[in-house]
Design a protein around this motif. Structure first.
Motif, PDB file in Angstrom:
ATOM      1  N   GLY A  72       0.816  -1.218   0.000  1.00 36.82           N
ATOM      2  CA  GLY A  72       0.000   0.000   0.000  1.00 36.82           C
ATOM      3  C   GLY A  72       0.843   1.258   0.000  1.00 36.82           C
ATOM      4  O   GLY A  72       0.547   2.224  -0.719  1.00 36.82           O
ATOM      5  N   VAL A  73       1.939   1.260   0.777  1.00 38.25           N
ATOM      6  CA  VAL A  73       2.837   2.429   0.788  1.00 38.25           C
ATOM      7  C   VAL A  73       3.508   2.599  -0.574  1.00 38.25           C
ATOM      8  O   VAL A  73       3.633   3.725  -1.094  1.00 38.25           O
ATOM      9  CB  VAL A  73       3.880   2.266   1.911  1.00 38.25           C
ATOM     10  N   ALA A  74       3.931   1.478  -1.184  1.00 41.50           N
ATOM     11  CA  ALA A  74       4.552   1.562  -2.506  1.00 41.50           C
ATOM     12  C   ALA A  74       3.566   2.066  -3.556  1.00 41.50           C
ATOM     13  O   ALA A  74       3.920   2.886  -4.428  1.00 41.50           O
ATOM     14  CB  ALA A  74       5.110   0.195  -2.909  1.00 41.50           C
ATOM     15  N   ALA A  75       2.318   1.609  -3.493  1.00 39.55           N
ATOM     16  CA  ALA A  75       1.303   2.081  -4.443  1.00 39.55           C
ATOM     17  C   ALA A  75       1.025   3.571  -4.249  1.00 39.55           C
ATOM     18  O   ALA A  75       0.864   4.316  -5.231  1.00 39.55           O
ATOM     19  CB  ALA A  75       0.015   1.275  -4.273  1.00 39.55           C
ATOM     20  N   ALA A  76       0.989   4.016  -2.995  1.00 37.06           N
ATOM     21  CA  ALA A  76       0.772   5.442  -2.730  1.00 37.06           C
ATOM     22  C   ALA A  76       1.926   6.281  -3.263  1.00 37.06           C
ATOM     23  O   ALA A  76       1.720   7.362  -3.846  1.00 37.06           O
ATOM     24  CB  ALA A  76       0.591   5.670  -1.233  1.00 37.06           C
ATOM     25  N   LEU A  77       3.156   5.799  -3.090  1.00 38.85           N
ATOM     26  CA  LEU A  77       4.317   6.523  -3.616  1.00 38.85           C
ATOM     27  C   LEU A  77       4.301   6.582  -5.139  1.00 38.85           C
ATOM     28  O   LEU A  77       4.642   7.610  -5.741  1.00 38.85           O
ATOM     29  CB  LEU A  77       5.605   5.879  -3.120  1.00 38.85           C
ATOM     30  N   CYS A  78       3.887   5.482  -5.766  1.00 40.06           N
ATOM     31  CA  CYS A  78       3.801   5.470  -7.232  1.00 40.06           C
ATOM     32  C   CYS A  78       2.744   6.443  -7.735  1.00 40.06           C
ATOM     33  O   CYS A  78       2.960   7.176  -8.713  1.00 40.06           O
ATOM     34  CB  CYS A  78       3.499   4.067  -7.730  1.00 40.06           C
ATOM     35  N   LEU A  79       1.598   6.483  -7.066  1.00 40.80           N
ATOM     36  CA  LEU A  79       0.541   7.424  -7.464  1.00 40.80           C
ATOM     37  C   LEU A  79       0.991   8.873  -7.281  1.00 40.80           C
ATOM     38  O   LEU A  79       0.721   9.727  -8.139  1.00 40.80           O
ATOM     39  CB  LEU A  79      -0.725   7.154  -6.661  1.00 40.80           C
ATOM     40  N   SER A  80       1.659   9.145  -6.179  1.00 38.42           N
ATOM     41  CA  SER A  80       2.140  10.511  -5.966  1.00 38.42           C
ATOM     42  C   SER A  80       3.209  10.899  -6.985  1.00 38.42           C
ATOM     43  O   SER A  80       3.261  12.051  -7.451  1.00 38.42           O
ATOM     44  CB  SER A  80       2.696  10.646  -4.547  1.00 38.42           C
ATOM     45  N   PHE A  81       4.054   9.924  -7.374  1.00 35.17           N
ATOM     46  CA  PHE A  81       5.071  10.206  -8.392  1.00 35.17           C
ATOM     47  C   PHE A  81       4.427  10.512  -9.743  1.00 35.17           C
ATOM     48  O   PHE A  81       4.820  11.469 -10.432  1.00 35.17           O
ATOM     49  CB  PHE A  81       6.019   9.014  -8.513  1.00 35.17           C
ATOM     50  N   VAL A  82       3.432   9.721 -10.128  1.00 37.03           N
ATOM     51  CA  VAL A  82       2.742   9.954 -11.407  1.00 37.03           C
ATOM     52  C   VAL A  82       2.025  11.295 -11.389  1.00 37.03           C
ATOM     53  O   VAL A  82       2.047  12.056 -12.376  1.00 37.03           O
ATOM     54  CB  VAL A  82       1.780   8.794 -11.699  1.00 37.03           C
ATOM     55  N   ALA A  83       1.385  11.631 -10.256  1.00 36.11           N
ATOM     56  CA  ALA A  83       0.699  12.924 -10.155  1.00 36.11           C
ATOM     57  C   ALA A  83       1.692  14.084 -10.242  1.00 36.11           C
ATOM     58  O   ALA A  83       1.419  15.107 -10.886  1.00 36.11           O
ATOM     59  CB  ALA A  83      -0.093  12.991  -8.851  1.00 36.11           C
ATOM     60  N   GLY A  84       2.861  13.919  -9.609  1.00 33.68           N
ATOM     61  CA  GLY A  84       3.877  14.968  -9.698  1.00 33.68           C
ATOM     62  C   GLY A  84       4.419  15.137 -11.106  1.00 33.68           C
ATOM     63  O   GLY A  84       4.651  16.266 -11.570  1.00 33.68           O
ATOM     64  N   ILE A  85       4.600  14.018 -11.819  1.00 35.95           N
ATOM     65  CA  ILE A  85       5.067  14.096 -13.208  1.00 35.95           C
ATOM     66  C   ILE A  85       4.032  14.816 -14.073  1.00 35.95           C
ATOM     67  O   ILE A  85       4.372  15.665 -14.914  1.00 35.95           O
ATOM     68  CB  ILE A  85       5.357  12.688 -13.742  1.00 35.95           C
ATOM     69  N   GLY A  86       2.756  14.489 -13.880  1.00 38.69           N
ATOM     70  CA  GLY A  86       1.716  15.170 -14.643  1.00 38.69           C
ATOM     71  C   GLY A  86       1.669  16.656 -14.350  1.00 38.69           C
ATOM     72  O   GLY A  86       1.435  17.473 -15.254  1.00 38.69           O
ATOM     73  N   PHE A  87       1.910  17.018 -13.085  1.00 36.57           N
ATOM     74  CA  PHE A  87       1.915  18.443 -12.735  1.00 36.57           C
ATOM     75  C   PHE A  87       3.064  19.177 -13.416  1.00 36.57           C
ATOM     76  O   PHE A  87       2.867  20.225 -14.042  1.00 36.57           O
ATOM     77  CB  PHE A  87       2.017  18.598 -11.216  1.00 36.57           C
ATOM     78  N   TRP A  88       4.280  18.639 -13.329  1.00 35.29           N
ATOM     79  CA  TRP A  88       5.430  19.329 -13.920  1.00 35.29           C
ATOM     80  C   TRP A  88       5.379  19.312 -15.443  1.00 35.29           C
ATOM     81  O   TRP A  88       5.922  20.211 -16.093  1.00 35.29           O
ATOM     82  CB  TRP A  88       6.729  18.706 -13.438  1.00 35.29           C
ATOM     83  N   ALA A  89       4.726  18.299 -16.034  1.00 36.43           N
ATOM     84  CA  ALA A  89       4.603  18.272 -17.499  1.00 36.43           C
ATOM     85  C   ALA A  89       3.785  19.449 -18.008  1.00 36.43           C
ATOM     86  O   ALA A  89       4.015  19.924 -19.135  1.00 36.43           O
ATOM     87  CB  ALA A  89       3.961  16.955 -17.943  1.00 36.43           C
ATOM     88  N   GLY A  90       2.838  19.936 -17.225  1.00 35.07           N
ATOM     89  CA  GLY A  90       2.070  21.107 -17.633  1.00 35.07           C
ATOM     90  C   GLY A  90       2.590  22.407 -17.065  1.00 35.07           C
ATOM     91  O   GLY A  90       2.419  23.472 -17.669  1.00 35.07           O
ATOM     92  N   ALA A  91       3.260  22.359 -15.885  1.00 37.19           N
ATOM     93  CA  ALA A  91       3.694  23.593 -15.232  1.00 37.19           C
ATOM     94  C   ALA A  91       4.991  24.137 -15.819  1.00 37.19           C
ATOM     95  O   ALA A  91       5.138  25.357 -15.982  1.00 37.19           O
ATOM     96  CB  ALA A  91       3.860  23.350 -13.734  1.00 37.19           C
ATOM     97  N   LEU A  92       5.943  23.279 -16.144  1.00 35.45           N
ATOM     98  CA  LEU A  92       7.239  23.758 -16.635  1.00 35.45           C
ATOM     99  C   LEU A  92       7.139  24.506 -17.965  1.00 35.45           C
ATOM    100  O   LEU A  92       7.786  25.553 -18.126  1.00 35.45           O
ATOM    101  CB  LEU A  92       8.209  22.581 -16.746  1.00 35.45           C
ATOM    102  N   PRO A  93       6.362  24.025 -18.959  1.00 32.22           N
ATOM    103  CA  PRO A  93       6.215  24.852 -20.174  1.00 32.22           C
ATOM    104  C   PRO A  93       5.558  26.197 -19.909  1.00 32.22           C
ATOM    105  O   PRO A  93       5.922  27.201 -20.528  1.00 32.22           O
ATOM    106  CB  PRO A  93       5.353  23.975 -21.091  1.00 32.22           C
ATOM    107  N   LEU A  94       4.610  26.250 -18.981  1.00 34.30           N
ATOM    108  CA  LEU A  94       3.971  27.524 -18.659  1.00 34.30           C
ATOM    109  C   LEU A  94       4.957  28.478 -17.998  1.00 34.30           C
ATOM    110  O   LEU A  94       4.969  29.679 -18.304  1.00 34.30           O
ATOM    111  CB  LEU A  94       2.774  27.288 -17.748  1.00 34.30           C
ATOM    112  N   LEU A  95       5.794  27.979 -17.104  1.00 32.02           N
ATOM    113  CA  LEU A  95       6.786  28.833 -16.462  1.00 32.02           C
ATOM    114  C   LEU A  95       7.820  29.338 -17.471  1.00 32.02           C
ATOM    115  O   LEU A  95       8.217  30.509 -17.439  1.00 32.02           O
ATOM    116  CB  LEU A  95       7.474  28.066 -15.338  1.00 32.02           C
ATOM    117  N   ALA A  96       8.263  28.456 -18.369  1.00 29.87           N
ATOM    118  CA  ALA A  96       9.217  28.891 -19.394  1.00 29.87           C
ATOM    119  C   ALA A  96       8.599  29.918 -20.330  1.00 29.87           C
ATOM    120  O   ALA A  96       9.254  30.897 -20.726  1.00 29.87           O
ATOM    121  CB  ALA A  96       9.711  27.679 -20.182  1.00 29.87           C
TER     122      ALA A  96
END
Length: 357
Positions: A72-96
Protein backbone atom coordinates in the motif's frame (compact mmCIF):
# COMPACT_ATOMS: atom_id res chain seq x y z
CA UNK A 1 24.41 35.66 -19.58
CA UNK A 2 21.87 36.84 -17.03
CA UNK A 3 22.98 37.34 -13.46
CA UNK A 4 22.09 34.80 -10.80
CA UNK A 5 20.04 37.26 -8.74
CA UNK A 6 18.13 38.22 -11.87
CA UNK A 7 17.35 34.54 -12.51
CA UNK A 8 16.03 34.21 -8.94
CA UNK A 9 13.96 37.35 -9.42
CA UNK A 10 12.51 36.04 -12.68
CA UNK A 11 11.65 32.74 -11.00
CA UNK A 12 9.83 34.37 -8.09
CA UNK A 13 8.02 36.70 -10.50
CA UNK A 14 6.84 33.81 -12.66
CA UNK A 15 5.68 31.87 -9.59
CA UNK A 16 3.80 34.93 -8.34
CA UNK A 17 2.13 35.54 -11.70
CA UNK A 18 0.89 31.93 -11.72
CA UNK A 19 -0.24 31.35 -8.09
CA UNK A 20 -2.54 28.48 -9.03
CA UNK A 21 0.52 26.34 -9.80
CA UNK A 22 1.79 26.67 -6.23
CA UNK A 23 -1.74 26.02 -4.91
CA UNK A 24 -2.15 22.80 -6.90
CA UNK A 25 1.37 21.70 -6.01
CA UNK A 26 0.59 22.16 -2.31
CA UNK A 27 -2.62 20.12 -2.67
CA UNK A 28 -0.71 17.33 -4.43
CA UNK A 29 1.92 17.23 -1.68
CA UNK A 30 -0.67 17.09 1.10
CA UNK A 31 -2.71 14.46 -0.73
CA UNK A 32 0.41 12.35 -1.34
CA UNK A 33 1.39 12.54 2.33
CA UNK A 34 -2.10 11.54 3.45
CA UNK A 35 -2.29 8.75 0.89
CA UNK A 36 1.03 7.27 2.01
CA UNK A 37 -0.13 7.31 5.66
CA UNK A 38 -3.41 5.51 4.99
CA UNK A 39 -1.90 1.96 4.74
CA UNK A 40 0.04 2.52 7.95
CA UNK A 41 -3.05 3.81 9.79
CA UNK A 42 -5.10 0.88 8.52
CA UNK A 43 -2.47 -1.59 9.71
CA UNK A 44 -2.36 0.15 13.09
CA UNK A 45 -6.14 -0.28 13.42
CA UNK A 46 -5.83 -4.03 12.72
CA UNK A 47 -3.02 -4.34 15.26
CA UNK A 48 -5.07 -2.54 17.91
CA UNK A 49 -7.97 -4.87 17.19
CA UNK A 50 -5.71 -7.89 17.73
CA UNK A 51 -4.46 -6.71 21.11
CA UNK A 52 -7.32 -8.50 22.90
CA UNK A 53 -6.46 -11.85 21.28
CA UNK A 54 -3.76 -14.22 22.43
CA UNK A 55 -0.09 -13.78 21.61
CA UNK A 56 -0.15 -16.26 18.75
CA UNK A 57 -2.99 -14.46 16.98
CA UNK A 58 -1.26 -11.12 17.53
CA UNK A 59 1.93 -12.44 15.90
CA UNK A 60 0.01 -13.84 12.96
CA UNK A 61 -1.69 -10.47 12.49
CA UNK A 62 1.66 -8.69 12.42
CA UNK A 63 3.05 -11.12 9.88
CA UNK A 64 -0.04 -10.91 7.72
CA UNK A 65 0.00 -7.10 7.70
CA UNK A 66 3.65 -6.73 6.68
CA UNK A 67 3.54 -7.16 2.92
CA UNK A 68 0.08 -5.55 2.38
CA UNK A 69 1.22 -2.47 4.28
CA UNK A 70 4.43 -2.22 2.25
CA UNK A 71 2.45 -2.75 -0.95
CA UNK A 72 0.00 0.00 0.00
CA UNK A 73 2.84 2.43 0.79
CA UNK A 74 4.55 1.56 -2.51
CA UNK A 75 1.30 2.08 -4.44
CA UNK A 76 0.77 5.44 -2.73
CA UNK A 77 4.32 6.52 -3.62
CA UNK A 78 3.80 5.47 -7.23
CA UNK A 79 0.54 7.42 -7.46
CA UNK A 80 2.14 10.51 -5.97
CA UNK A 81 5.07 10.21 -8.39
CA UNK A 82 2.74 9.95 -11.41
CA UNK A 83 0.70 12.92 -10.16
CA UNK A 84 3.88 14.97 -9.70
CA UNK A 85 5.07 14.10 -13.21
CA UNK A 86 1.72 15.17 -14.64
CA UNK A 87 1.92 18.44 -12.74
CA UNK A 88 5.43 19.33 -13.92
CA UNK A 89 4.60 18.27 -17.50
CA UNK A 90 2.07 21.11 -17.63
CA UNK A 91 3.69 23.59 -15.23
CA UNK A 92 7.24 23.76 -16.63
CA UNK A 93 6.22 24.85 -20.17
CA UNK A 94 3.97 27.52 -18.66
CA UNK A 95 6.79 28.83 -16.46
CA UNK A 96 9.22 28.89 -19.39
CA UNK A 97 6.66 30.72 -21.54
CA UNK A 98 6.03 33.23 -18.75
CA UNK A 99 9.73 34.02 -18.53
CA UNK A 100 10.17 34.23 -22.30
CA UNK A 101 7.11 36.45 -22.86
CA UNK A 102 7.58 38.43 -19.61
CA UNK A 103 3.86 38.08 -18.91
CA UNK A 104 1.35 35.48 -17.83
CA UNK A 105 0.66 32.87 -20.55
CA UNK A 106 -2.91 32.44 -21.82
CA UNK A 107 -5.07 30.34 -19.53
CA UNK A 108 -6.48 26.95 -20.47
CA UNK A 109 -3.22 25.40 -21.75
CA UNK A 110 -2.18 23.44 -18.65
CA UNK A 111 -4.12 20.26 -19.45
CA UNK A 112 -3.09 20.39 -23.12
CA UNK A 113 0.61 20.75 -22.30
CA UNK A 114 0.43 18.09 -19.59
CA UNK A 115 -1.19 15.61 -21.97
CA UNK A 116 1.29 16.23 -24.77
CA UNK A 117 4.44 16.09 -22.68
CA UNK A 118 3.50 13.47 -20.09
CA UNK A 119 5.28 10.57 -21.85
CA UNK A 120 8.55 12.50 -22.27
CA UNK A 121 8.52 13.90 -18.75
CA UNK A 122 7.56 10.54 -17.24
CA UNK A 123 10.46 8.69 -18.85
CA UNK A 124 12.91 11.49 -18.05
CA UNK A 125 11.61 11.86 -14.49
CA UNK A 126 11.75 8.12 -13.87
CA UNK A 127 15.35 7.89 -15.09
CA UNK A 128 16.27 10.98 -13.08
CA UNK A 129 14.70 9.50 -9.95
CA UNK A 130 16.59 6.22 -10.45
CA UNK A 131 19.84 8.13 -10.93
CA UNK A 132 19.20 10.11 -7.74
CA UNK A 133 18.43 6.93 -5.77
CA UNK A 134 21.56 5.18 -7.05
CA UNK A 135 23.81 8.11 -6.21
CA UNK A 136 22.23 8.49 -2.77
CA UNK A 137 22.59 4.77 -2.05
CA UNK A 138 26.22 4.75 -3.21
CA UNK A 139 27.12 7.77 -1.09
CA UNK A 140 25.34 6.31 1.91
CA UNK A 141 27.14 2.98 1.62
CA UNK A 142 30.49 4.74 1.23
CA UNK A 143 29.89 6.81 4.36
CA UNK A 144 28.76 3.77 6.34
CA UNK A 145 31.86 1.85 5.28
CA UNK A 146 34.08 4.78 6.22
CA UNK A 147 32.45 5.12 9.63
CA UNK A 148 32.83 1.37 10.23
CA UNK A 149 36.54 1.50 9.46
CA UNK A 150 36.95 4.57 11.64
CA UNK A 151 35.16 2.82 14.50
CA UNK A 152 37.44 -0.22 14.11
CA UNK A 153 40.68 1.78 13.78
CA UNK A 154 40.15 5.42 14.82
CA UNK A 155 42.73 7.92 13.64
CA UNK A 156 42.98 11.57 12.71
CA UNK A 157 43.57 10.84 9.03
CA UNK A 158 40.45 8.67 8.80
CA UNK A 159 38.42 11.38 10.52
CA UNK A 160 39.65 13.94 7.99
CA UNK A 161 38.85 11.52 5.16
CA UNK A 162 35.32 11.05 6.49
CA UNK A 163 34.83 14.82 6.75
CA UNK A 164 36.05 15.23 3.16
CA UNK A 165 33.72 12.43 2.04
CA UNK A 166 30.74 14.13 3.72
CA UNK A 167 31.55 17.43 1.98
CA UNK A 168 31.91 15.68 -1.37
CA UNK A 169 28.65 13.79 -0.78
CA UNK A 170 26.85 17.05 -0.07
CA UNK A 171 28.29 18.65 -3.23
CA UNK A 172 27.36 15.57 -5.27
CA UNK A 173 23.81 15.68 -3.88
CA UNK A 174 23.44 19.31 -4.97
CA UNK A 175 24.88 18.50 -8.41
CA UNK A 176 22.56 15.52 -8.94
CA UNK A 177 19.54 17.51 -7.75
CA UNK A 178 20.27 20.26 -10.27
CA UNK A 179 20.90 17.71 -13.02
CA UNK A 180 17.59 15.91 -12.44
CA UNK A 181 15.63 19.16 -12.36
CA UNK A 182 17.23 20.42 -15.56
CA UNK A 183 16.64 17.00 -17.13
CA UNK A 184 12.90 17.23 -16.48
CA UNK A 185 12.89 20.88 -17.54
CA UNK A 186 14.45 20.17 -20.92
CA UNK A 187 12.01 17.31 -21.54
CA UNK A 188 8.94 19.31 -20.53
CA UNK A 189 9.65 22.83 -21.80
CA UNK A 190 11.80 22.11 -24.87
CA UNK A 191 10.17 18.87 -26.03
CA UNK A 192 13.33 16.76 -26.02
CA UNK A 193 13.53 13.01 -25.51
CA UNK A 194 15.13 11.44 -22.44
CA UNK A 195 18.61 11.02 -23.95
CA UNK A 196 18.65 14.42 -25.67
CA UNK A 197 17.28 16.10 -22.54
CA UNK A 198 19.99 14.49 -20.40
CA UNK A 199 22.73 15.67 -22.76
CA UNK A 200 21.36 19.20 -22.89
CA UNK A 201 20.91 19.31 -19.11
CA UNK A 202 24.48 18.10 -18.51
CA UNK A 203 25.86 20.65 -20.98
CA UNK A 204 23.86 23.48 -19.42
CA UNK A 205 24.89 22.48 -15.90
CA UNK A 206 28.57 22.28 -16.85
CA UNK A 207 28.37 25.72 -18.49
CA UNK A 208 26.42 27.39 -15.65
CA UNK A 209 27.26 25.36 -12.58
CA UNK A 210 27.97 28.43 -10.48
CA UNK A 211 24.65 30.01 -11.37
CA UNK A 212 22.78 26.80 -10.54
CA UNK A 213 24.50 26.52 -7.16
CA UNK A 214 23.69 30.16 -6.33
CA UNK A 215 20.04 29.66 -7.31
CA UNK A 216 19.82 26.51 -5.15
CA UNK A 217 21.49 28.28 -2.21
CA UNK A 218 19.14 31.27 -2.50
CA UNK A 219 16.00 29.15 -2.46
CA UNK A 220 17.42 26.95 0.32
CA UNK A 221 17.88 30.08 2.43
CA UNK A 222 14.32 31.18 1.69
CA UNK A 223 13.04 27.73 2.68
CA UNK A 224 14.99 27.91 5.94
CA UNK A 225 13.41 31.26 6.75
CA UNK A 226 9.93 29.91 5.96
CA UNK A 227 10.60 26.81 8.09
CA UNK A 228 11.77 28.93 11.01
CA UNK A 229 8.65 31.11 10.84
CA UNK A 230 6.45 28.03 10.53
CA UNK A 231 8.09 26.36 13.52
CA UNK A 232 7.76 29.50 15.61
CA UNK A 233 4.08 29.92 14.85
CA UNK A 234 3.42 26.21 15.43
CA UNK A 235 5.12 26.49 18.82
CA UNK A 236 2.76 29.29 19.79
CA UNK A 237 -0.21 26.96 19.27
CA UNK A 238 1.43 23.81 20.66
CA UNK A 239 2.96 25.30 23.80
CA UNK A 240 -0.26 26.02 25.70
CA UNK A 241 -1.72 22.69 24.55
CA UNK A 242 1.12 20.79 26.23
CA UNK A 243 0.43 22.50 29.55
CA UNK A 244 -3.36 22.16 29.29
CA UNK A 245 -4.43 18.81 27.79
CA UNK A 246 -8.05 19.97 27.61
CA UNK A 247 -7.16 22.50 24.90
CA UNK A 248 -5.07 20.06 22.84
CA UNK A 249 -8.00 19.13 20.61
CA UNK A 250 -8.80 22.80 19.98
CA UNK A 251 -5.16 23.53 19.05
CA UNK A 252 -5.22 20.91 16.28
CA UNK A 253 -7.38 23.03 13.97
CA UNK A 254 -5.04 26.09 13.91
CA UNK A 255 -2.06 23.79 13.39
CA UNK A 256 -3.74 22.15 10.39
CA UNK A 257 -4.55 25.57 8.91
CA UNK A 258 -0.97 26.70 9.56
CA UNK A 259 0.40 23.57 7.91
CA UNK A 260 -1.73 24.10 4.82
CA UNK A 261 -0.71 27.77 4.58
CA UNK A 262 3.01 27.04 4.80
CA UNK A 263 2.63 24.09 2.43
CA UNK A 264 1.50 26.66 -0.14
CA UNK A 265 4.53 28.84 0.73
CA UNK A 266 6.96 25.94 0.27
CA UNK A 267 5.26 24.97 -2.98
CA UNK A 268 5.56 28.56 -4.19
CA UNK A 269 9.30 28.45 -3.46
CA UNK A 270 9.62 25.13 -5.27
CA UNK A 271 7.80 26.49 -8.32
CA UNK A 272 9.97 29.61 -8.17
CA UNK A 273 13.15 27.50 -8.12
CA UNK A 274 12.07 25.56 -11.19
CA UNK A 275 11.16 28.85 -12.90
CA UNK A 276 14.60 30.28 -12.07
CA UNK A 277 16.25 27.24 -13.66
CA UNK A 278 13.92 27.70 -16.63
CA UNK A 279 15.13 31.31 -16.91
CA UNK A 280 18.73 30.10 -17.04
CA UNK A 281 17.84 27.52 -19.70
CA UNK A 282 15.93 30.07 -21.80
CA UNK A 283 18.83 32.50 -21.58
CA UNK A 284 21.25 29.78 -22.72
CA UNK A 285 19.02 29.14 -25.74
CA UNK A 286 18.90 32.87 -26.58
CA UNK A 287 15.17 33.19 -25.88
CA UNK A 288 15.53 36.15 -23.53
CA UNK A 289 15.81 39.18 -25.78
CA UNK A 290 17.31 42.57 -25.00
CA UNK A 291 13.90 43.72 -23.74
CA UNK A 292 14.59 41.97 -20.41
CA UNK A 293 17.88 43.45 -19.16
CA UNK A 294 18.93 43.05 -15.55
CA UNK A 295 17.19 45.71 -13.46
CA UNK A 296 20.43 46.73 -11.77
CA UNK A 297 22.08 47.80 -15.03
CA UNK A 298 23.36 51.38 -14.79
CA UNK A 299 24.53 53.92 -17.37
CA UNK A 300 28.30 54.07 -17.56
CA UNK A 301 29.88 57.36 -16.50
CA UNK A 302 31.31 58.15 -19.98
CA UNK A 303 28.17 57.35 -21.95
CA UNK A 304 27.46 61.08 -22.52
CA UNK A 305 30.65 61.47 -24.54
CA UNK A 306 29.65 58.61 -26.81
CA UNK A 307 26.24 60.20 -27.30
CA UNK A 308 27.93 63.43 -28.42
CA UNK A 309 30.16 61.51 -30.81
CA UNK A 310 27.05 59.97 -32.35
CA UNK A 311 25.82 63.36 -33.61
CA UNK A 312 26.26 64.19 -37.35
CA UNK A 313 29.59 65.75 -38.23
CA UNK A 314 28.29 68.00 -41.06
CA UNK A 315 28.04 71.70 -40.22
CA UNK A 316 24.56 72.70 -39.27
CA UNK A 317 24.79 75.83 -41.50
CA UNK A 318 24.77 73.60 -44.59
CA UNK A 319 21.24 72.60 -43.82
CA UNK A 320 19.99 76.19 -44.19
CA UNK A 321 18.44 77.40 -47.47
CA UNK A 322 20.86 78.69 -50.15
CA UNK A 323 19.11 82.02 -50.84
CA UNK A 324 19.86 84.99 -48.57
CA UNK A 325 17.79 85.05 -45.45
CA UNK A 326 17.05 88.80 -45.87
CA UNK A 327 14.90 88.12 -48.93
CA UNK A 328 12.61 85.97 -46.89
CA UNK A 329 11.91 88.69 -44.35
CA UNK A 330 8.69 90.71 -44.59
CA UNK A 331 8.85 94.33 -45.86
CA UNK A 332 7.46 97.16 -43.75
CA UNK A 333 4.46 99.17 -45.02
CA UNK A 334 6.16 102.58 -44.91
CA UNK A 335 9.03 101.35 -47.03
CA UNK A 336 6.61 99.98 -49.58
CA UNK A 337 4.71 103.33 -49.80
CA UNK A 338 7.98 105.28 -50.31
CA UNK A 339 9.07 102.97 -53.07
CA UNK A 340 5.75 103.41 -54.96
CA UNK A 341 6.05 107.24 -54.74
CA UNK A 342 9.58 107.16 -56.10
CA UNK A 343 8.46 104.95 -58.99
CA UNK A 344 5.72 107.48 -59.86
CA UNK A 345 8.18 110.40 -59.91
CA UNK A 346 10.56 108.47 -62.13
CA UNK A 347 7.70 107.69 -64.54
CA UNK A 348 6.69 111.45 -64.78
CA UNK A 349 10.30 112.51 -65.47
CA UNK A 350 10.52 109.91 -68.22
CA UNK A 351 7.32 111.27 -69.85
CA UNK A 352 8.59 114.88 -69.72
CA UNK A 353 11.83 113.88 -71.38
CA UNK A 354 9.89 112.20 -74.14
CA UNK A 355 7.76 115.34 -74.80
CA UNK A 356 10.81 117.60 -74.96
CA UNK A 357 12.41 115.38 -77.51
Amino acid sequence: MIASNHAVRLGLRAASRNPELAFWRALLDQAASLLSLLPVLLAALFVMGALDADLLSFGRTLLALGWPTLGGVAAALCLSFVAGIGFWAGALPLLAADIELDRRPPSGNFALLAGRGFARVFSSGLLAQLLSLLVTAGLGLALVAGLARFAAHPSTSRMAAIALAVALAFAMAVFVDLLTKLWMLRAAAFGEGPSAAFGSAAQLLSARLGQGVIVSAAFFLLELIAAAVSGGLAGMFSGPALLEPDTAAVAIIPRIALGLAFAAVFSWLEVGKMAALAASACDAEGLLGPSSPPPDSRVEPHSAERVIEALPVEPIIEALPAEPVIEALPVDDEHSVGNEHQHAIDAENADEDADDS
